[in-house]
Design an enzyme around this catalytic site. Sequence first.
Site, PDB file in Angstrom:
ATOM      1  N   GLY A 149       0.834  -1.210   0.000  1.00 13.43           N
ATOM      2  CA  GLY A 149       0.000   0.000   0.000  1.00 13.43           C
ATOM      3  C   GLY A 149       0.865   1.255   0.000  1.00 13.43           C
ATOM      4  N   ARG A 152       1.117  -5.264  -5.734  1.00  9.40           N
ATOM      5  CA  ARG A 152       1.310  -6.475  -4.936  1.00  9.40           C
ATOM      6  C   ARG A 152       1.493  -7.612  -5.922  1.00  9.40           C
ATOM      7  NH1 ARG A 152      -2.954  -3.812  -1.377  1.00  9.40           N
ATOM      8  NH2 ARG A 152      -1.746  -3.197   0.439  1.00  9.40           N
ATOM      9  N   GLY A 177       5.867  -2.207   3.664  1.00 12.17           N
ATOM     10  CA  GLY A 177       5.514  -2.823   4.940  1.00 12.17           C
ATOM     11  C   GLY A 177       6.113  -4.216   5.092  1.00 12.17           C
ATOM     12  N   ASP A 178       5.489  -5.043   5.923  1.00 16.00           N
ATOM     13  CA  ASP A 178       6.111  -6.341   6.233  1.00 16.00           C
ATOM     14  C   ASP A 178       6.235  -7.257   5.012  1.00 16.00           C
ATOM     15  OD1 ASP A 178       3.381  -6.654   6.195  1.00 16.00           O
ATOM     16  OD2 ASP A 178       3.230  -7.673   8.131  1.00 16.00           O
ATOM     17  N   THR A 232       4.060   2.701   5.816  1.00 13.53           N
ATOM     18  CA  THR A 232       2.653   2.307   5.746  1.00 13.53           C
ATOM     19  C   THR A 232       1.885   3.228   6.685  1.00 13.53           C
ATOM     20  OG1 THR A 232       1.015   0.686   6.506  1.00 13.53           O
ATOM     21  CG2 THR A 232       3.245   0.378   7.317  1.00 13.53           C
ATOM     22  N   ASP A 246      -0.423   2.587   8.515  1.00  9.49           N
ATOM     23  CA  ASP A 246      -0.958   1.880   9.680  1.00  9.49           C
ATOM     24  C   ASP A 246      -0.073   1.970  10.942  1.00  9.49           C
ATOM     25  OD1 ASP A 246      -2.811   1.133   7.819  1.00  9.49           O
ATOM     26  OD2 ASP A 246      -2.115  -0.932   7.630  1.00  9.49           O
ATOM     27  N   ASP A 264       2.084  -0.143  11.919  1.00  6.26           N
ATOM     28  CA  ASP A 264       1.866  -1.458  12.533  1.00  6.26           C
ATOM     29  C   ASP A 264       3.065  -2.390  12.380  1.00  6.26           C
ATOM     30  OD1 ASP A 264       1.719  -1.854   9.816  1.00  6.26           O
ATOM     31  OD2 ASP A 264       0.005  -3.211   9.899  1.00  6.26           O
ATOM     32  N   MET A 293      -8.850   3.699   8.433  1.00  8.12           N
ATOM     33  CA  MET A 293      -8.007   2.554   8.056  1.00  8.12           C
ATOM     34  C   MET A 293      -7.036   2.170   9.161  1.00  8.12           C
ATOM     35  SD  MET A 293      -6.889   2.791   4.130  1.00  8.12           S
ATOM     36  CE  MET A 293      -7.894   1.980   2.888  1.00  8.12           C
ATOM     37  N   GLY A 294      -6.359   1.080   8.954  1.00  9.10           N
ATOM     38  CA  GLY A 294      -5.375   0.616   9.932  1.00  9.10           C
ATOM     39  C   GLY A 294      -5.230  -0.899   9.872  1.00  9.10           C
ATOM     40  N   ARG A 295      -5.883  -1.497   8.907  1.00  4.38           N
ATOM     41  CA  ARG A 295      -5.892  -2.964   8.767  1.00  4.38           C
ATOM     42  C   ARG A 295      -6.222  -3.614  10.105  1.00  4.38           C
ATOM     43  NH1 ARG A 295      -3.906  -5.830   4.217  1.00  4.38           N
ATOM     44  NH2 ARG A 295      -2.698  -4.045   3.546  1.00  4.38           N
ATOM     45  N   GLY A 354     -10.838  14.655  20.210  1.00  2.17           N
ATOM     46  CA  GLY A 354     -11.696  14.634  21.395  1.00  2.17           C
ATOM     47  C   GLY A 354     -12.886  13.700  21.210  1.00  2.17           C
ATOM     48  N   GLU A 387     -10.886   0.075  11.214  1.00  2.00           N
ATOM     49  CA  GLU A 387     -11.405  -0.906  10.246  1.00  2.00           C
ATOM     50  C   GLU A 387     -11.125  -2.351  10.661  1.00  2.00           C
ATOM     51  OE1 GLU A 387      -7.675  -0.933   7.052  1.00  2.00           O
ATOM     52  OE2 GLU A 387      -9.669  -1.447   6.409  1.00  2.00           O
ATOM     53  N   VAL A 421      -9.134   7.854   1.519  1.00  5.00           N
ATOM     54  CA  VAL A 421      -8.944   9.317   1.567  1.00  5.00           C
ATOM     55  C   VAL A 421      -7.728   9.678   2.424  1.00  5.00           C
ATOM     56  CG1 VAL A 421      -9.927  11.396   2.654  1.00  5.00           C
ATOM     57  CG2 VAL A 421     -11.310  10.027   1.103  1.00  5.00           C
ATOM     58  N   ARG A 468      -5.107   7.991   2.880  1.00  3.81           N
ATOM     59  CA  ARG A 468      -3.835   7.444   2.392  1.00  3.81           C
ATOM     60  C   ARG A 468      -3.179   8.357   1.353  1.00  3.81           C
ATOM     61  NH1 ARG A 468      -3.865   1.151   0.938  1.00  3.81           N
ATOM     62  NH2 ARG A 468      -3.314   1.788  -1.154  1.00  3.81           N
TER      63      ARG A 468
HETATM   64  O1  F6P Z   1      -1.751  -1.050   4.810  1.00  6.68           O
HETATM   65  C1  F6P Z   1      -2.297   0.143   4.421  1.00  6.68           C
HETATM   66  C2  F6P Z   1      -3.787  -0.005   4.160  1.00  6.68           C
HETATM   67  O2  F6P Z   1      -4.265   1.247   3.718  1.00  6.68           O
HETATM   68  C3  F6P Z   1      -4.599  -0.515   5.340  1.00  6.68           C
HETATM   69  O3  F6P Z   1      -4.878   0.492   6.273  1.00  6.68           O
HETATM   70  C4  F6P Z   1      -5.791  -1.072   4.645  1.00  6.68           C
HETATM   71  O4  F6P Z   1      -6.388  -2.098   5.398  1.00  6.68           O
HETATM   72  C5  F6P Z   1      -5.232  -1.612   3.361  1.00  6.68           C
HETATM   73  O5  F6P Z   1      -3.998  -0.953   3.148  1.00  6.68           O
HETATM   74  C6  F6P Z   1      -6.113  -1.387   2.162  1.00  6.68           C
HETATM   75  O6  F6P Z   1      -5.533  -2.014   1.077  1.00  6.68           O
HETATM   76  P1  F6P Z   1      -5.967  -1.756  -0.442  1.00  6.68           P
HETATM   77  O7  F6P Z   1      -5.238  -0.530  -0.901  1.00  6.68           O
HETATM   78  O8  F6P Z   1      -5.523  -2.956  -1.148  1.00  6.68           O
HETATM   79  O9  F6P Z   1      -7.446  -1.523  -0.461  1.00  6.68           O
END
Ligand code: F6P
Length: 353
Positions: free
Chosen positions: A14, A75, A105-106, A128, A130, A132, A172-174, A188, A225, A254, A256
Amino acid sequence: MSNFKKIAVLTSGGDAPGMNAVIRSVTRYALANNVDVYGVYEGYKGLMAGNLRPFKERDVSNIITRGGTMLYSARSEEFRYEEGLQKAIKTCRDNGIDGLVAIGGDGTFRGATDLSIRGLPCIGIPATIDNDISATDYTIGCDTAMNTTIQMVDRLRDTCESHARCNVVEVMGRHAGYIALHAGIAVGASAVLIPEFAFNEDQIVEKLLVSKDYGKRNFIILISEGLGDYGEDFTKRIEARTKIEARFARLAHVVRGGSPTLRDRVTGSEMGVEAVKLLLAGKSNRVVCLRDNKITDLDITYALTLDRMYKGKMKPEELAPYSEEQVEAMRTYCAQKRADLERYYKISMDISK
Ligand code: F6P
């Protein structure tokens, strides 16, 4: 110093705001050290296909302000297999590439390890939204995503105030609640719901009712999410149980996009320089990390094991290569990370009314 002549840089997984700052930094720092640079388009997919070209200083001009990644991202399933890996290695051999900086990311780091094992020195840079990746305190893109989140939610609050409504906002945040938690404190929010902690719906409803009774008109609840489809139904239940009109909003991709914040530009630039330094020092299979506000680096395999340990996904045999002291240090680190998250979660609850 090893005698590197040419390195490649790619972004994978991502996209994240600030990736361009990293690409620019890697390119400019390498060129300043007499190392040629190839930009690889569309991540590992592009590396397998030979979709790359030489970069000069001007090729990365005016990108630091831009969101997304000028190298594009993808990917790739094929890259998980030996045939795909060998295609990537061949591209590097054919183009005289001696090292790779992989930004992502990982999944990106697993790819970097696979290439390192096959003789191509690789350095990973965590990017990323996230935040994470457990081995680092920070991943490029998160600050921008959180700032975009609070801008969007502040707007929602305006309209909630006008209409005396509650807005449940999914971000988002997987599987990670970092964005929701920190943005929740910053706006807040009346409540923050993230997958890392159990919550009690009755208590949240009660809190909204108490606030409503003392005259509060606008209510914001942030939800990550990672909780799946929970948000929409929860919104309906809030309306039914509190008689506060409720709306659901999913910010999704939005957050991202958009121009990166200062933090993502500066940390991205710093990490890019560090990655090239590591390659020049003859290092491989390392990931650049931010820990206690200092840029450092870790073995990627170690970092991924640590990540799985933190997320409770590690298999015991993964610890075999490490000494007792190392395992203890990993456990302490994970406990500290969890404690930090708990501290923020508690703050989010203690100061929301
Ligand atoms: O890892 C970044 C992320 O934006 C996550 O927050 C989200 O779950 C995922 O990628 C969404 O992936 P895609 O771009 O494939 O919809």
